[in-house]
Design a protein around this motif. Structure first.
Motif, PDB file in Angstrom:
ATOM      1  N   THR A 111      -5.809  18.559  14.507  1.00 40.05           N
ATOM      2  CA  THR A 111      -6.333  17.921  15.707  1.00 40.05           C
ATOM      3  C   THR A 111      -6.762  19.025  16.664  1.00 40.05           C
ATOM      4  OG1 THR A 111      -4.835  16.063  15.422  1.00 40.05           O
ATOM      5  CG2 THR A 111      -5.831  16.342  17.595  1.00 40.05           C
ATOM      6  N   GLU A 112      -8.021  18.908  17.090  1.00 40.16           N
ATOM      7  CA  GLU A 112      -8.614  19.878  18.013  1.00 40.16           C
ATOM      8  C   GLU A 112      -9.377  19.058  19.043  1.00 40.16           C
ATOM      9  OE1 GLU A 112     -12.181  22.886  17.309  1.00 40.16           O
ATOM     10  OE2 GLU A 112     -10.410  23.441  16.141  1.00 40.16           O
ATOM     11  N   ASP A 113      -8.829  19.002  20.250  1.00 37.12           N
ATOM     12  CA  ASP A 113      -9.356  18.097  21.276  1.00 37.12           C
ATOM     13  C   ASP A 113      -9.312  16.674  20.713  1.00 37.12           C
ATOM     14  OD1 ASP A 113      -9.780  20.249  23.051  1.00 37.12           O
ATOM     15  OD2 ASP A 113     -11.751  20.638  22.168  1.00 37.12           O
ATOM     16  N   ASP A 114     -10.446  15.975  20.651  1.00 36.04           N
ATOM     17  CA  ASP A 114     -10.475  14.610  20.123  1.00 36.04           C
ATOM     18  C   ASP A 114     -10.938  14.554  18.667  1.00 36.04           C
ATOM     19  OD1 ASP A 114      -9.634  13.545  22.546  1.00 36.04           O
ATOM     20  OD2 ASP A 114     -11.680  13.384  23.320  1.00 36.04           O
ATOM     21  N   THR A 115     -11.031  15.694  18.016  1.00 34.90           N
ATOM     22  CA  THR A 115     -11.538  15.767  16.656  1.00 34.90           C
ATOM     23  C   THR A 115     -10.388  15.980  15.678  1.00 34.90           C
ATOM     24  OG1 THR A 115     -13.579  16.755  17.481  1.00 34.90           O
ATOM     25  CG2 THR A 115     -13.130  16.997  15.135  1.00 34.90           C
ATOM     26  N   VAL A 116     -10.404  15.212  14.586  1.00 32.69           N
ATOM     27  CA  VAL A 116      -9.393  15.359  13.536  1.00 32.69           C
ATOM     28  C   VAL A 116     -10.108  15.728  12.240  1.00 32.69           C
ATOM     29  CG1 VAL A 116      -7.533  14.250  12.247  1.00 32.69           C
ATOM     30  CG2 VAL A 116      -7.915  13.655  14.647  1.00 32.69           C
ATOM     31  N   THR A 117      -9.605  16.766  11.578  1.00 32.54           N
ATOM     32  CA  THR A 117     -10.175  17.237  10.328  1.00 32.54           C
ATOM     33  C   THR A 117      -9.106  17.215   9.248  1.00 32.54           C
ATOM     34  OG1 THR A 117     -11.596  18.753  11.578  1.00 32.54           O
ATOM     35  CG2 THR A 117     -11.410  19.152   9.231  1.00 32.54           C
ATOM     36  N   LEU A 118      -9.468  16.714   8.071  1.00 36.92           N
ATOM     37  CA  LEU A 118      -8.601  16.784   6.898  1.00 36.92           C
ATOM     38  C   LEU A 118      -9.098  17.940   6.039  1.00 36.92           C
ATOM     39  CD1 LEU A 118      -6.354  15.513   5.087  1.00 36.92           C
ATOM     40  CD2 LEU A 118      -8.220  14.280   3.945  1.00 36.92           C
ATOM     41  N   THR A 119      -8.184  18.821   5.648  1.00 34.28           N
ATOM     42  CA  THR A 119      -8.536  19.962   4.806  1.00 34.28           C
ATOM     43  C   THR A 119      -7.663  19.958   3.560  1.00 34.28           C
ATOM     44  OG1 THR A 119      -9.090  21.266   6.759  1.00 34.28           O
ATOM     45  CG2 THR A 119      -8.775  22.478   4.707  1.00 34.28           C
ATOM     46  N   TYR A 120      -8.319  20.126   2.410  1.00 32.16           N
ATOM     47  CA  TYR A 120      -7.644  20.317   1.128  1.00 32.16           C
ATOM     48  C   TYR A 120      -7.776  21.799   0.796  1.00 32.16           C
ATOM     49  CZ  TYR A 120      -7.153  20.523  -3.958  1.00 32.16           C
ATOM     50  OH  TYR A 120      -6.780  20.844  -5.238  1.00 32.16           O
ATOM     51  N   THR A 129      -8.825  30.795  -1.398  1.00 31.92           N
ATOM     52  CA  THR A 129      -8.560  29.385  -1.678  1.00 31.92           C
ATOM     53  C   THR A 129      -9.832  28.579  -1.881  1.00 31.92           C
ATOM     54  OG1 THR A 129      -8.558  28.816   0.688  1.00 31.92           O
ATOM     55  CG2 THR A 129      -6.426  29.343  -0.304  1.00 31.92           C
ATOM     56  N   VAL A 130      -9.714  27.552  -2.720  1.00 33.33           N
ATOM     57  CA  VAL A 130     -10.709  26.483  -2.739  1.00 33.33           C
ATOM     58  C   VAL A 130     -10.426  25.673  -1.486  1.00 33.33           C
ATOM     59  CG1 VAL A 130     -11.435  24.371  -3.897  1.00 33.33           C
ATOM     60  CG2 VAL A 130     -10.819  26.381  -5.249  1.00 33.33           C
ATOM     61  N   GLU A 131     -11.479  25.318  -0.748  1.00 33.19           N
ATOM     62  CA  GLU A 131     -11.272  24.593   0.502  1.00 33.19           C
ATOM     63  C   GLU A 131     -12.344  23.520   0.654  1.00 33.19           C
ATOM     64  OE1 GLU A 131     -10.190  26.774   4.140  1.00 33.19           O
ATOM     65  OE2 GLU A 131     -11.864  25.752   5.087  1.00 33.19           O
ATOM     66  N   HIS A 132     -11.890  22.318   0.982  1.00 36.03           N
ATOM     67  CA  HIS A 132     -12.793  21.208   1.280  1.00 36.03           C
ATOM     68  C   HIS A 132     -12.323  20.567   2.577  1.00 36.03           C
ATOM     69  CE1 HIS A 132     -14.500  21.470  -2.737  1.00 36.03           C
ATOM     70  NE2 HIS A 132     -13.271  21.491  -3.214  1.00 36.03           N
ATOM     71  N   GLU A 133     -13.262  20.285   3.490  1.00 35.49           N
ATOM     72  CA  GLU A 133     -12.927  19.687   4.778  1.00 35.49           C
ATOM     73  C   GLU A 133     -13.806  18.481   5.056  1.00 35.49           C
ATOM     74  OE1 GLU A 133     -11.251  23.256   7.573  1.00 35.49           O
ATOM     75  OE2 GLU A 133     -13.328  22.686   7.846  1.00 35.49           O
ATOM     76  N   LEU A 134     -13.230  17.516   5.771  1.00 32.54           N
ATOM     77  CA  LEU A 134     -14.030  16.408   6.267  1.00 32.54           C
ATOM     78  C   LEU A 134     -13.422  15.879   7.556  1.00 32.54           C
ATOM     79  CD1 LEU A 134     -13.052  13.092   5.036  1.00 32.54           C
ATOM     80  CD2 LEU A 134     -12.673  14.838   3.323  1.00 32.54           C
ATOM     81  N   MET A 135     -14.289  15.305   8.362  1.00 34.82           N
ATOM     82  CA  MET A 135     -13.871  14.726   9.636  1.00 34.82           C
ATOM     83  C   MET A 135     -13.186  13.384   9.370  1.00 34.82           C
ATOM     84  SD  MET A 135     -14.989  17.074  11.597  1.00 34.82           S
ATOM     85  CE  MET A 135     -14.975  16.455  13.257  1.00 34.82           C
ATOM     86  N   ILE A 136     -12.151  13.112  10.154  1.00 34.79           N
ATOM     87  CA  ILE A 136     -11.372  11.890  10.028  1.00 34.79           C
ATOM     88  C   ILE A 136     -11.435  11.154  11.363  1.00 34.79           C
ATOM     89  CG2 ILE A 136      -9.032  10.958   9.682  1.00 34.79           C
ATOM     90  CD1 ILE A 136     -10.281  12.171   7.164  1.00 34.79           C
ATOM     91  N   GLY A 137     -11.629   9.855  11.313  1.00 35.60           N
ATOM     92  CA  GLY A 137     -11.703   9.076  12.546  1.00 35.60           C
ATOM     93  C   GLY A 137     -10.350   8.733  13.139  1.00 35.60           C
ATOM     94  N   ASP A 138      -9.319   8.642  12.295  1.00 31.52           N
ATOM     95  CA  ASP A 138      -8.018   8.194  12.770  1.00 31.52           C
ATOM     96  C   ASP A 138      -6.918   8.973  12.045  1.00 31.52           C
ATOM     97  OD1 ASP A 138      -5.579   6.807  13.108  1.00 31.52           O
ATOM     98  OD2 ASP A 138      -6.590   4.880  13.267  1.00 31.52           O
ATOM     99  N   ALA A 139      -6.233   9.855  12.768  1.00 32.29           N
ATOM    100  CA  ALA A 139      -5.201  10.708  12.168  1.00 32.29           C
ATOM    101  C   ALA A 139      -4.036   9.886  11.623  1.00 32.29           C
ATOM    102  CB  ALA A 139      -4.708  11.729  13.183  1.00 32.29           C
ATOM    103  N   ASP A 140      -3.637   8.844  12.333  1.00 27.90           N
ATOM    104  CA  ASP A 140      -2.493   8.042  11.893  1.00 27.90           C
ATOM    105  C   ASP A 140      -2.795   7.328  10.571  1.00 27.90           C
ATOM    106  OD1 ASP A 140      -1.007   8.829  14.115  1.00 27.90           O
ATOM    107  OD2 ASP A 140      -1.627   7.079  15.296  1.00 27.90           O
ATOM    108  N   THR A 141      -4.008   6.783  10.442  1.00 27.94           N
ATOM    109  CA  THR A 141      -4.384   6.122   9.191  1.00 27.94           C
ATOM    110  C   THR A 141      -4.449   7.137   8.057  1.00 27.94           C
ATOM    111  OG1 THR A 141      -5.610   4.421  10.383  1.00 27.94           O
ATOM    112  CG2 THR A 141      -6.153   4.728   8.044  1.00 27.94           C
TER     113      THR A 141
END
Length: 172
Positions: free
Chosen positions: A60-69, A79-91
């Motif tokens: 979580t960075e300000d209002d932005t949530v990112t999921l990283t593998y 590392t192999v790294e893949h990222e995507l934006m997430i709308g809801d951290a709790d979900t």
């Protein structure tokens, strides 16, 4: 993507000198607060972790949530790294729970970030750990990892850092 990164532990004096140098050389300096939750699949701590197992991170960075593998591919920590934006951290955390990813740690840090061509500098002040400079290059594949590692070390020397300053451990 392949993340080729070296992390350097900094003294207070080194941190101040590097911060001044980065800010004097670059106009586009970004400062953020990052809060990370780190998850491992099927295990409850890094004590059970083995190289090559996947790590998931919710940042979580300000209002932005990112999921990283991330998955380590060699002994130097690339590392192999893949990222995507997430709308809801709790979900997303509920989905990770369903997939047996377990929350193992939290990491908070203040980051000053600068991009210089293909190189990203991240000057971090990590809660309870101290100050670090990460120098990172993203690669499409593993064809030239040793060349990218050399490029990172040449860049580090410009900032007064050597192999002796490398921090091999991750923040988590």
């Amino acid at each position: 993507m392949i993340e080729v990164e070296r992390k350097f532990r900094l003294s207070d004096q080194q941190k101040q000198a590097i911060e001044e140098k980065l800010q004097s050389r670059h106009r586009d300096v970004v400062t953020v607060r990052q809060s990370d939750k780190v998850f491992l699949q099927g295990i409850d701590s890094f004590a059970e972790f083995k190289q090559g197992l996947p790590i998931m991170r919710l940042r979580t960075e300000d209002d932005t949530v990112t999921l990283t593998y991330k998955r380590c591919i060699n002994d130097t920590g690339d590392t192999v790294e893949h990222e995507l934006m997430i709308g809801d951290a709790d979900t997303m955390q509920a989905i990770l729970d369903e997939m047996d990813y377990r929350l193992v740690t939290r990491v908070g840090k203040d980051r000053l970030e600068v991009k210089e061509g293909s190189i990203v500098f991240a000057l971090d002040t990590v809660d309870e750990l101290g100050s670090f400079l990460e120098i990172e290059i993203l690669a499409e594949n593993t064809d030239n990892l040793s060349g990218l590692e050399r490029q990172i070390m040449e860049t580090a020397r410009v900032y007064g850092l050597t192999e002796a300053d490398i921090e091999p451990k991750k923040y988590d």
